[in-house]
Design an enzyme around this catalytic site. Structure first.
Site, PDB file in Angstrom:
ATOM      1  N   GLU A 115     -14.083 -19.569  32.794  1.00  0.00           N
ATOM      2  CA  GLU A 115     -13.792 -19.591  31.384  1.00  0.00           C
ATOM      3  C   GLU A 115     -12.988 -18.563  30.863  1.00  0.00           C
ATOM      4  OE1 GLU A 115     -18.006 -21.919  30.060  1.00  0.00           O
ATOM      5  OE2 GLU A 115     -18.159 -19.631  29.953  1.00  0.00           O
ATOM      6  N   CYS A 128      -9.227 -12.919  26.736  1.00  0.00           N
ATOM      7  CA  CYS A 128     -10.112 -12.415  27.772  1.00  0.00           C
ATOM      8  C   CYS A 128     -10.190 -13.532  29.063  1.00  0.00           C
ATOM      9  CB  CYS A 128     -11.497 -12.479  27.208  1.00  0.00           C
ATOM     10  SG  CYS A 128     -12.926 -11.768  28.354  1.00  0.00           S
ATOM     11  N   CYS A 135     -19.352 -13.895  40.237  1.00  0.00           N
ATOM     12  CA  CYS A 135     -19.486 -12.671  40.372  1.00  0.00           C
ATOM     13  C   CYS A 135     -20.545 -12.058  41.042  1.00  0.00           C
ATOM     14  CB  CYS A 135     -19.786 -11.967  38.926  1.00  0.00           C
ATOM     15  SG  CYS A 135     -19.479 -10.122  38.897  1.00  0.00           S
ATOM     16  N   CYS A 139     -25.207  -7.550  37.262  1.00  0.00           N
ATOM     17  CA  CYS A 139     -25.941  -6.807  36.363  1.00  0.00           C
ATOM     18  C   CYS A 139     -26.955  -7.502  35.385  1.00  0.00           C
ATOM     19  CB  CYS A 139     -24.354  -6.287  35.323  1.00  0.00           C
ATOM     20  SG  CYS A 139     -23.187  -5.579  36.343  1.00  0.00           S
ATOM     21  N   CYS A 142     -26.067  -9.478  32.265  1.00  0.00           N
ATOM     22  CA  CYS A 142     -25.073 -10.239  32.169  1.00  0.00           C
ATOM     23  C   CYS A 142     -25.223 -11.517  32.352  1.00  0.00           C
ATOM     24  CB  CYS A 142     -23.723  -9.531  32.886  1.00  0.00           C
ATOM     25  SG  CYS A 142     -22.430 -10.424  32.751  1.00  0.00           S
ATOM     26  N   CYS A 368     -19.128 -11.655  24.596  1.00  0.00           N
ATOM     27  CA  CYS A 368     -19.076 -10.846  25.889  1.00  0.00           C
ATOM     28  C   CYS A 368     -20.611 -10.985  26.737  1.00  0.00           C
ATOM     29  CB  CYS A 368     -18.992  -9.187  25.139  1.00  0.00           C
ATOM     30  SG  CYS A 368     -18.699  -8.028  26.536  1.00  0.00           S
TER      31      CYS A 368
END
Length: 391
Positions: A115, A128, A135, A139, A142, A368
């Site tokens: 994305e 962005c 990933c 975290c 997230c 975010c």
């Protein structure tokens, strides 16, 4: 964590060819493009000039068809078309938020999807972009991090995201038209899916292409790379890219940061701050941006604010306070507006800029920490996520 484990995760980035087997010119640095042109018979004494011509067609004018490269001889254009392609990621879906934010789901080689988000503001337009499919950092706050890592993106796939957005914004210049200095896409942030410093070479090469003055021509001061703290690669970023640096900080004690940003177990706060103190001197960066997501009852006390001020003493810095963007199954809640304002006020009075980020694109899950490809979504229950977060 094993001290002998590799700095950069053991993930292969396979140089990918188009379906017809031809290499893609997009993503090649100037030296790599020169080598590729010589390999198909371009005389060495002409190769640098040919690179300059092709580079300008691709990255300044946005041309993808060799036939349109009219300052090249027709037989040479034919030779290029027989040996290379100019290919971008495919836009699968395009969503536009009520606030004008655009989110693109793009498909890359192998059928994977990432994305990309464009955020328009009155004085700038920020894109962005992602550096990995998925990933590894997990975290706990997230949403993007709950997706397993599939692979690193190639330099072509990283810079291709910029080019896809420029296509959609209609931002390639028109030949013969007066020069327009207004940039709809004026800033790049490497804050999408993945940890950029776990894919260093590809990110570096893509950013060198984006900064090249004869193409997309973005100033290094308009590119911000966000890392969770891959300490050994921070010095390389300063010397080999020289862009602005943002750090996903999010906590003021190792105990809390270990839970929020598990990479902290390998490179704790003291080691990270040592690396950051040197960054502005090497890269000529004005200041480091510390990103701090505001989590109710976790990292948002007055004591946290005062500790943060002490930790960053001596580092030219600004603190971006990010209201937590909640997502289905999230194990945290957003701090109250009053708490965020109080936290910001303490930092501001200590002499640091402390803007509170306005969440953008929440209605299309583009804010975010919310980025996640629907097709790769790991179906985790709230209970699973809470257990993994140590809650």
């Amino acid at each position: 964590m094993d001290a002998k484990a590799p700095i950069t995760q053991d993930v292969l980035t396979i140089p990918r060819k188009a379906e017809d087997g031809l290499p893609n010119l997009i993503g090649l640095t100037r030296p790599a493009m020169r080598d590729a042109l010589i390999a198909i018979g371009t005389p060495e004494n002409q190769a640098k000039m040919r690179v300059g011509q092709i580079w300008q067609w691709i990255y300044h004018w946005g041309v993808r068809d060799f036939d349109l490269m009219t300052n090249l001889a027709k037989d040479y254009r034919t030779k290029l078309a027989e040996n290379f392609v100019i290919t971008l990621p495919e836009v699968v879906t395009r969503q536009v938020s009520e606030d004008g934010t655009r989110k693109y789901l793009v498909r890359i080689a192998g059928g994977h999807e990432v994305e990309v988000v464009y955020i328009p503001e009155t004085d700038r337009g920020t894109l962005c972009i992602s550096s990995q499919v998925g990933c590894t950092l997990t975290c706990s706050f997230c949403h993007t991090g709950t997706q397993k890592l599939v692979r690193n993106l190639t330099a072509a796939e990283v810079v291709g995201q910029i080019m896809v957005a420029r296509d959609d914004l209609g931002e390639w210049p028109t030949q013969g038209a007066p020069k327009n200095e207004t940039r709809l896409l004026s800033n790049i942030v490497l804050m999408g899916m993945g940890e950029p410093l776990y894919n260093f070479e590809n990110v570096r090469d893509a950013m060198k292409i984006a900064m090249d003055p004869e193409g997309i021509s973005l100033s290094r001061r308009r590119i911000t790379l966000s890392t969770s703290g891959v300490v050994p690669e921070i010095a390389r970023t300063a010397s080999e890219i020289g862009c602005q640096l943002a750090v996903s900080f999010h906590a003021t004690t190792d105990e809390v940061r270990d839970r929020l940003v598990p990479i902290n177990k390998r490179w704790p706060i003291a080691d990270l701050l040592d690396a950051l103190r040197d960054y502005p001197k090497v890269s000529n960066s004005e200041r480091i941006t510390f990103e701090y997501v505001m989590l109710d009852g976790v990292n948002d006390t007055d004591e946290d604010a005062h500790r943060l001020i002490k930790l960053i003493d001596g580092i030219p810095a600004k603190i971006n306070l990010i209201p937590f963007n909640e997502w289905p199954g999230a194990p945290y809640k957003r701090s109250s507006n009053n708490r965020i304002r109080k936290f910001a006020d303490i930092i501001y009075k200590a002499g640091y800029a402390s803007p509170i980020r306005t969440p953008r694109g929440e209605d299309i899950m583009a804010a975010c920490g919310q980025l996640k490809s629907a097709t790769e979504r790991a179906r985790k229950s709230r209970k699973q996520i809470a257990q993994e977060a140590g809650l």
